[in-house]
Design a protein around this motif. Structure first.
Motif, PDB file in Angstrom:
ATOM      1  N   GLN A  83       0.823  -1.198   0.000  1.00 52.66           N
ATOM      2  CA  GLN A  83       0.000   0.000   0.000  1.00 52.66           C
ATOM      3  C   GLN A  83       0.863   1.258   0.000  1.00 52.66           C
ATOM      4  OE1 GLN A  83      -3.120  -0.038   2.901  1.00 52.66           O
ATOM      5  NE2 GLN A  83      -3.580   2.122   2.671  1.00 52.66           N
ATOM      6  N   TYR A  84       1.909   1.246   0.823  1.00 54.18           N
ATOM      7  CA  TYR A  84       2.817   2.401   0.889  1.00 54.18           C
ATOM      8  C   TYR A  84       3.966   2.144  -0.076  1.00 54.18           C
ATOM      9  CZ  TYR A  84       5.840   6.017   2.885  1.00 54.18           C
ATOM     10  OH  TYR A  84       6.650   7.118   3.064  1.00 54.18           O
ATOM     11  N   THR A  85       3.820   2.639  -1.270  1.00 54.52           N
ATOM     12  CA  THR A  85       4.763   2.306  -2.339  1.00 54.52           C
ATOM     13  C   THR A  85       6.080   3.079  -2.248  1.00 54.52           C
ATOM     14  OG1 THR A  85       3.718   3.937  -3.790  1.00 54.52           O
ATOM     15  CG2 THR A  85       2.923   1.647  -3.935  1.00 54.52           C
ATOM     16  N   LYS A  86       6.145   4.098  -1.383  1.00 58.23           N
ATOM     17  CA  LYS A  86       7.373   4.887  -1.265  1.00 58.23           C
ATOM     18  C   LYS A  86       8.292   4.378  -0.165  1.00 58.23           C
ATOM     19  CE  LYS A  86       5.218   9.061  -3.064  1.00 58.23           C
ATOM     20  NZ  LYS A  86       4.830  10.453  -2.791  1.00 58.23           N
ATOM     21  N   SER A  87       7.908   3.305   0.489  1.00 64.00           N
ATOM     22  CA  SER A  87       8.713   2.818   1.604  1.00 64.00           C
ATOM     23  C   SER A  87      10.062   2.297   1.135  1.00 64.00           C
ATOM     24  CB  SER A  87       7.981   1.699   2.338  1.00 64.00           C
ATOM     25  OG  SER A  87       8.792   1.174   3.364  1.00 64.00           O
ATOM     26  N   ARG A  88      11.102   2.629   1.879  1.00 66.42           N
ATOM     27  CA  ARG A  88      12.416   2.036   1.677  1.00 66.42           C
ATOM     28  C   ARG A  88      12.691   0.994   2.753  1.00 66.42           C
ATOM     29  NH1 ARG A  88      16.689   5.287   2.451  1.00 66.42           N
ATOM     30  NH2 ARG A  88      18.006   3.787   1.400  1.00 66.42           N
TER      31      ARG A  88
END
Length: 198
Positions: free
Chosen positions: A38-43
């Motif tokens: 869902q959180y596609t910007k997570s590193r």
């Protein structure tokens, strides 16, 4: 991707790698081919993290004597557990959202079988142990499911090695619950250092 040569060459963990390598390979493919976040910007909580948690869960599970079916519960929890985060900070509730996603978007559509131990482990992984333990027992599940829950939480914690030894977010080995998890610490630091993803 994980450098599996590090595991193969490790005198303590090489034999357990031989025991779980096919399971790991199958679930690793599932992770990269079927899982979305869902959180596609997570590193910090994306494919690399879930892959390493999968590895640590299967290795520690094998060392603790879990059956292949019990290790399957660990694998399911590993590949789904952070998929419904909405940010990278401390986020209560994201485990329960991941469990719901596993059920509604995979099990109910016939894309996966339901595994109650995995559902419980991923659901409660970001909460206090006693809350998860109480709910597991309230559902009539026994000590083996609590063991799966503890192993999974330890596997997730072991990937704090990716922050290094001096970070405030680094792993505290004293907080690991099981002997097999504590024995994995050095290997986890080696894998994190060699990993090409955070």
């Amino acid at each position: 991707m994980i450098d599996t040569e590090l595991i193969k060459k490790d005198p303590q963990w090489g034999p357990f790698w031989n025991q779980i390598k096919d399971e790991f390979t199958d679930w690793d493919h599932f992770l990269y081919e079927r899982i979305t976040f869902q959180y596609t910007k997570s590193r910090m909580h994306a494919y690399g993290h879930e892959e390493r948690v999968l590895l640590y869960a299967l290795l520690a599970g094998a060392k603790e004597g879990l059956s292949k079916e019990e290790r399957r519960s660990l694998a399911i929890a590993a590949v789904f557990h952070d998929t419904r985060r909405i940010n990278d900070s401390i986020e209560p509730g994201h485990g329960h959202r991941a469990a719901a996603h596993y059920y509604y978007d995979h099990v109910s559509l016939g894309l996966a079988d339901f595994d109650l131990a995995a559902y419980q482990a991923m659901g409660w992984h970001a909460e206090s142990d006693y809350l998860g333990e109480d709910d597991i027992l309230a559902h009539g599940l026994g000590q083996r499911v609590i063991l799966i829950y503890h192993l999974f939480k330890d596997a997730d914690a072991l990937d704090r090695t990716r922050f290094g030894r001096s970070s405030r977010a680094s792993l505290d080995p004293a907080r690991l619950r099981l002997p097999a998890s504590r024995q994995l610490v050095d290997l986890a630091y080696s894998i994190a250092a060699a990993s090409r993803s955070f």
